[in-house]
Enzyme design. Sequence first.
Site, PDB file in Angstrom:
ATOM      1  N   LYS A 104     -10.140  -2.601  -5.559  1.00  0.00           N
ATOM      2  CA  LYS A 104      -9.157  -3.581  -5.097  1.00  0.00           C
ATOM      3  C   LYS A 104      -9.464  -3.913  -3.647  1.00  0.00           C
ATOM      4  O   LYS A 104     -10.065  -3.099  -2.938  1.00  0.00           O
ATOM      5  CB  LYS A 104      -7.746  -3.005  -5.204  1.00  0.00           C
ATOM      6  CG  LYS A 104      -6.664  -4.060  -5.276  1.00  0.00           C
ATOM      7  CD  LYS A 104      -6.521  -4.635  -6.671  1.00  0.00           C
ATOM      8  CE  LYS A 104      -5.483  -5.712  -6.726  1.00  0.00           C
ATOM      9  NZ  LYS A 104      -5.162  -6.057  -8.127  1.00  0.00           N
TER      10      LYS A 104
HETATM   11  P1  NAD Z   1       1.331 -14.925  -7.043  1.00  0.00           P
HETATM   12  O1  NAD Z   1       1.161 -14.889  -5.564  1.00  0.00           O
HETATM   13  O2  NAD Z   1       0.775 -16.066  -7.801  1.00  0.00           O
HETATM   14  O3  NAD Z   1       2.895 -14.829  -7.391  1.00  0.00           O
HETATM   15  C1  NAD Z   1       3.754 -13.847  -6.891  1.00  0.00           C
HETATM   16  C2  NAD Z   1       5.168 -14.345  -7.145  1.00  0.00           C
HETATM   17  O4  NAD Z   1       6.111 -13.334  -6.772  1.00  0.00           O
HETATM   18  C3  NAD Z   1       5.536 -15.579  -6.330  1.00  0.00           C
HETATM   19  O5  NAD Z   1       6.337 -16.434  -7.136  1.00  0.00           O
HETATM   20  C4  NAD Z   1       6.373 -15.002  -5.185  1.00  0.00           C
HETATM   21  O6  NAD Z   1       7.264 -15.951  -4.624  1.00  0.00           O
HETATM   22  C5  NAD Z   1       7.091 -13.912  -5.939  1.00  0.00           C
HETATM   23  N1  NAD Z   1       7.681 -12.882  -5.087  1.00  0.00           N
HETATM   24  C6  NAD Z   1       7.128 -12.261  -4.004  1.00  0.00           C
HETATM   25  N2  NAD Z   1       8.014 -11.378  -3.496  1.00  0.00           N
HETATM   26  C7  NAD Z   1       9.103 -11.438  -4.284  1.00  0.00           C
HETATM   27  C8  NAD Z   1      10.363 -10.773  -4.277  1.00  0.00           C
HETATM   28  N3  NAD Z   1      10.658  -9.873  -3.337  1.00  0.00           N
HETATM   29  N4  NAD Z   1      11.252 -11.080  -5.252  1.00  0.00           N
HETATM   30  C9  NAD Z   1      10.964 -11.998  -6.193  1.00  0.00           C
HETATM   31  N5  NAD Z   1       9.806 -12.659  -6.246  1.00  0.00           N
HETATM   32  C10 NAD Z   1       8.908 -12.377  -5.303  1.00  0.00           C
HETATM   33  O7  NAD Z   1       0.768 -13.530  -7.575  1.00  0.00           O
HETATM   34  P2  NAD Z   1       0.352 -13.164  -9.055  1.00  0.00           P
HETATM   35  O8  NAD Z   1      -1.114 -13.311  -9.165  1.00  0.00           O
HETATM   36  O9  NAD Z   1       1.263 -13.858 -10.014  1.00  0.00           O
HETATM   37  O10 NAD Z   1       0.643 -11.593  -9.048  1.00  0.00           O
HETATM   38  C11 NAD Z   1       1.930 -11.060  -9.323  1.00  0.00           C
HETATM   39  C12 NAD Z   1       1.780  -9.588  -9.698  1.00  0.00           C
HETATM   40  O11 NAD Z   1       0.924  -9.487 -10.839  1.00  0.00           O
HETATM   41  C13 NAD Z   1       1.128  -8.700  -8.631  1.00  0.00           C
HETATM   42  O12 NAD Z   1       1.678  -7.399  -8.735  1.00  0.00           O
HETATM   43  C14 NAD Z   1      -0.325  -8.655  -9.056  1.00  0.00           C
HETATM   44  O13 NAD Z   1      -0.992  -7.498  -8.572  1.00  0.00           O
HETATM   45  C15 NAD Z   1      -0.160  -8.626 -10.552  1.00  0.00           C
HETATM   46  N6  NAD Z   1      -1.340  -9.057 -11.305  1.00  0.00           N
HETATM   47  C16 NAD Z   1      -1.919 -10.263 -11.113  1.00  0.00           C
HETATM   48  C17 NAD Z   1      -3.009 -10.630 -11.875  1.00  0.00           C
HETATM   49  C18 NAD Z   1      -3.651 -11.991 -11.757  1.00  0.00           C
HETATM   50  O14 NAD Z   1      -4.574 -12.263 -12.550  1.00  0.00           O
HETATM   51  N7  NAD Z   1      -3.229 -12.852 -10.887  1.00  0.00           N
HETATM   52  C19 NAD Z   1      -3.543  -9.741 -12.816  1.00  0.00           C
HETATM   53  C20 NAD Z   1      -2.919  -8.516 -13.020  1.00  0.00           C
HETATM   54  C21 NAD Z   1      -1.810  -8.187 -12.250  1.00  0.00           C
END
Ligand code: NAD
Length: 418
Positions: A104
């Site tokens: 990561k």
């Molecule tokens: P992103 O930046 O696209 O979205 C994150 C979302 O969470 C946004 O809508 C943001 O406004 C919201 N957010 C942030 N803080 C918040 C809070 N305190 N309360 C409510 N909402 C809040 O990120 P993403 O890629 O969608 O990732 C989200 C999660 O999924 C992370 O934990 C990431 O590690 C995990 N993840 C992502 C992927 C991927 O392919 N993008 C894969 C596996 C896991």
Amino acid sequence: MADSVFQMALKQLDEVAKKINLDPNIHNVLRQPERELTVSVPVEMDDGRIEVFTGHRVQYSSVRGPCKGGIRYHQDVTLDEVKALAAWMTWKCAVVNIPYGGAKGGVKCDPFKMSTQEVRRLTRRYTVMIMPIIGGRRDIPAPDVNTGADTMGWIMDTVSMFEGRTVMDIVTGKPIELGGSLGRREATGRGVMISTIQLLNKLGKNPKDTTVIVQGFGNVGSVAAELLSQNGCKIVAVSDVTGGFYNSNGLDIPDMLKYVETSENHLLEGYKKGGTEKISNEELLFSDADVLIPAALENQITEKNADKIKAKYIIEGANGPTTPEADKILGHKGSIVVPDVLANSGGVVVSYFEWVQDIQAFFWDVDQVNESLEKIIVKSFDEVWSISQDKKVDMRMAAYMIAVRRVASALKQRGIFP
Ligand code: NAD
């Protein structure tokens, strides 16, 4: 003092080690990341100032294949958090049995306060700083919170400039035109949807009678909400960092998706629709619904609030949204948690497909991507579900039992060098 995120990841590993009688020598090796790199990232800002950011890349394990894991841009990034996320990537790749280890990366910065040019310069400099340890057969980054296809395109271009050739397999989650895979953007949310439908199937429940709450409306949360609503589920609440929205008759997800396409920073703030009320993020977590999908950040469901969560089924879109203490409370209540390492593995699975396509320079159509993804998630879900039923353990323990056994067995067979 509360556990750090990495301590939380180690607690999960220690519990499973006990359960599977893991050889203490192997356990000890698996408790440490293989390599941690911290770099300083000076960036010339638009006003001429030079700001120095801190970045990390942690390679947790390369035992089962090249390290793999996303890059996060966030003001709260720490080395401890990156280590935890790298450990979870290791277990995730092993649960779905793709030939990768775990890694990561992250840069402590607030990209919302930076111009696109500044983020681009930051990305290029960070890339060069971690270049000695990344590579298509070594460690392949991907998007995570606040990074996306554009960021991956800049990383690919930077490495290509240095090598004097186009290097596609250095990173996944790229724009389609630069060797990205069809279906990659939606893959994590699609995997969350498939996991949810699999759980409902196992429980004999109909998606059409199922209400869902989604915390986080970014890449993962918005796609999960969209695909689950297409499958007949009623999405009653969603939120992002600016707050949440609730409608007991179901939110108009296509309308919300359209709104965030053009809203400032793609946030839900200012969204208005008849019958939809504004709620806080806390109210969202405690709303009445069958399924809760945390898809924002880690440490959202803790011993302080787990008791108040009404949803019986929790599908972890985010990484590490539930603390081990909260896990126990949810278990006692009879809730079922589909763990992150399974539920959100769709992203890394399609990243794997992207890497395979780049190496072969032969690209798949979207149906092939989605069908292959579904096959892997359904198979992995079935394996985790049956261990959880047979051994009477929760799904996180079952997933970890599979994953840690796979990594441990590979490590044993390779032996400790020299
Ligand atoms: P992103 O930046 O696209 O979205 C994150 C979302 O969470 C946004 O809508 C943001 O406004 C919201 N957010 C942030 N803080 C918040 C809070 N305190 N309360 C409510 N909402 C809040 O990120 P993403 O890629 O969608 O990732 C989200 C999660 O999924 C992370 O934990 C990431 O590690 C995990 N993840 C992502 C992927 C991927 O392919 N993008 C894969 C596996 C896991």
